[in-house]
Write an enzyme that holds these catalytic residues in place. Sequence first.
Site, mmCIF file in Angstrom:
data_model
loop_
_atom_site.group_PDB
_atom_site.id
_atom_site.type_symbol
_atom_site.label_atom_id
_atom_site.label_comp_id
_atom_site.label_asym_id
_atom_site.label_seq_id
_atom_site.Cartn_x
_atom_site.Cartn_y
_atom_site.Cartn_z
ATOM 1 C CB THR A 171 72.653 35.917 -6.142
ATOM 2 O OG1 THR A 171 72.555 35.371 -4.820
ATOM 3 C CG2 THR A 171 73.000 34.816 -7.132
ATOM 4 C CE LYS A 229 79.320 34.605 1.586
ATOM 5 N NZ LYS A 229 78.776 35.046 0.287
ATOM 6 C CE LYS A 269 69.278 37.820 -3.804
ATOM 7 N NZ LYS A 269 69.521 37.204 -2.465
ATOM 8 C CG HIS A 309 77.111 26.292 -6.380
ATOM 9 N ND1 HIS A 309 76.394 27.436 -6.601
ATOM 10 C CD2 HIS A 309 76.367 25.287 -6.868
ATOM 11 C CE1 HIS A 309 75.245 27.136 -7.185
ATOM 12 N NE2 HIS A 309 75.202 25.829 -7.366
ATOM 13 C CE LYS A 312 78.312 40.026 0.765
ATOM 14 N NZ LYS A 312 78.127 39.440 -0.548
ATOM 15 N NE ARG A 313 75.467 31.457 6.960
ATOM 16 C CZ ARG A 313 75.119 30.205 7.182
ATOM 17 N NH1 ARG A 313 74.035 29.694 6.614
ATOM 18 N NH2 ARG A 313 75.810 29.442 7.995
#
Length: 818
Positions: free
Chosen positions: A661, A559, A665, A362, A553-554
């Site tokens: 992901t 990110k 969505k 991952h 998101k986290r």
Amino acid sequence: MQKQTQALFDKAAFQTSVEQHLLTTYAQTPATATPRHWYLAMSRALAEISTGNLIDTEQQLAAESCRSVNYLSMEFLIGRLTGNNLISLGLYESVSEVMASFGQNLTDLLEEERDPALGNGGLGRLAACFMDSLAAQEFPAVGYGLHYEYGLFRQSFEGGRQMEAPDAWRSQEGYPWEVQRPELNQKVGFFGQVEVYTDETGAERRRWVPDMQVEGIAWDLPVIGYQNHSVYPLRLWECRAPAPFHLAMFNDGDYVGAQYSAIEAGNITKVLYPNDNHEQGKTLRLMQQYFHCACSVADILRRHLAAGHGIESLAELEAIQLNDTHPTIAIPELMRVLLDEHYLSWDAAWSVCNKVFAYTNHTLLPEALETWSESLIAHLLPRHLEIIFEINHRFLEVVNAKWPGRDDIKQKLSVIEEGEQRMVRMANLCVIGSYAVNGVAALHSELVKRDLFPEFDVLFPGKLQNVTNGVTPRRWLKFCNPALSTLIDEKIGTEWPVHLAQLSALADFADDATFQQRYMAVKKANKQRLADWVSENMGIVLDTDAIFDVQIKRLHEYKRQHLNLLHILSLYHRLLNDPDFDMHPRVFIFAAKAAPGYALAKDIIFAINKVAEKVNNDPRLGGKLKVVFIPDYRVSLAEIIIPAADVSEQISTAGKEASGTGNMKLALNGALTIGTMDGANVEIREEVGDENIFIFGLLVDEVLELKQQGYQPYRYYESDSLLKASLDLLLGETFTPGEPEALAEIRHNLLEGGDPYLVLADFADYVSAHERIDDAYRDQAGWARKAILNTSLVGKFSSDRSIRDYVDNIWQLKAVKR
Ligand SMILES: *Cc1c(COP(=O)(O)O)cnc(C)c1O
């Protein structure tokens, strides 16, 4: 089956069942019951139906000797179950009517459910989507996880800073969907030593004699197949310590043992570690991992043997998928059981293992690649360490045969990392012990081969594969966006929730003005639903004509929520200082939890909250800029935010996000992506076309090149006046009156700290991509077209397709219809 269940559904009986649960399980009458009691009684009554199907499915699969997959994951971020299960059962309308007969509104009752937050983020949510898709397509499966007493912490803000509170997700009454399966409980050992003995045949054997034993309590949650009768178990293990649980440990007082004296066995499944993409090497975490694997492997063998199969045929009937390296210890555990309890030879045992396990990688982030100190494993799991050594010894002989005398390659591939403290590399053990290894998006899988495991790819050709992630369209479109679902049903029929590729037929209506208007009216209503939520819960009023720009998101440097923040600061600066500048009103929506020990991530949350406070109340901006950080990001919040999004922020540094992901969505629900060429963004662009996505930033190889040349963030700062102005806003007390240095740490990290995720290098291109968004949104018909095409063209990202890829290329399962 929807029709069947509906036909079989006896309203009067269900009504009675709800009343009985109200009385016998929760000690309430209709007169005394609160909405919470009604939700509990209703869910228990539904769980009764699904438990019956769960047991029937189990018996059929055992009787027919069906091959199945066992999905081992430390996390299953399942979200609320009641609403989704009602849809899977096809009982939403009927149950709504029954509850109405009690004077209860179903939508309100569903809000009573607390999310079971048994995961951190994407990895755990993927496991949940995969279970849903396995059941929907009737590929036999069992999910194995942990029954944490406390899920991921609950987040709130105080003065803009993240606060963490324990999440007792089951509450006093227990969770209505879970059933205990005491007949499946397991015993798990820890510590102790390895004994050598001679068996009846005179052969020398080894066995582990643990000196601590705990009990694994089996809890099943139902995974209900959509429109079919299959229900698979999500089996979660809870640790309980039979007293007395310590033997030698309290007495011997050795240096490692002392560390454990504080750990009560009952604590093993107390809490989910709140780290995402970060490994901490804590003893209790390894204990959780082994506890999870020991219970699960034992249960898989129990099923296999109980169905009358011999141990040698295990690989014919069972595949075990390892969701990341967290369950790696299952490999030496299965070896131990085969060798020491079933007396297989090493070669026979290894051949079984090597056909059973498959591993999903991952991440490439070095801080997320798990290693455990050899001394810790020696103490906790002495027999397993011996087996790991033997696996490695035999493997290194293979390496030596392939590359004679190349000690550098041996060192790189070895399961053991040499050094002051020898470490066990779990990813290497996984690659060696599995018959298939997959990355989670095309780009990521290429990088796994090229950068992470190039020699393994030479040594085991074909072992390293790709399976691009996906999301379940049942939860992430049908359930969370009922208005859009109804509109789609009307245009293309009702089969799309199980055949998501059919959405491509919607593309025919992308230029249809009436359809565009209806599609955008749905979006607007969803924005209103979110705006109402924000107004009620946060007291901030949002204009639904504004662009809703979403990053959920986290919180993680890779990110790059801070890149988003810098862009917001640049807009603020321009609105106040550039008379020629204009923009369409924009609402920036964030939701994210930061790991409690991740200081910079928490600083970024604080900064966004402080900027929001100022910007939202600055009359000079004419309401053009709003910033909202919604607390306590979780599945049920995502279900409200995603249908309301116009823009989806997927802005990780290229090469760092394995797949994502959330990106899928959001695109499915008609948000346009602004994103880097990273993870699954690359494939989303391929599907929706370059005109319907906003791509910016450095490519993977440009990132590597820039780093190699010696990246100098100050250069960007000096040469880009907008960047300079935006960064310098973090210095003063504009956003933190009376506290001039409060936000300086972020700026410091980007300038003096070397900007490890190249925020400054991507800033200018990011700003210009946002300008293209602003332009595009002014053309409402053009925007509607793009949004419709996003919904139409992302059918590939159904987790049904991901599961079919696993089934065809890795698991080799057959669907078993009930
Ligand atoms: C989908 C999802 C994630 C993953 O989001 P990414 O943007 O892919 O990191 C995390 N948390 C929740 C609650 C989700 O639903």
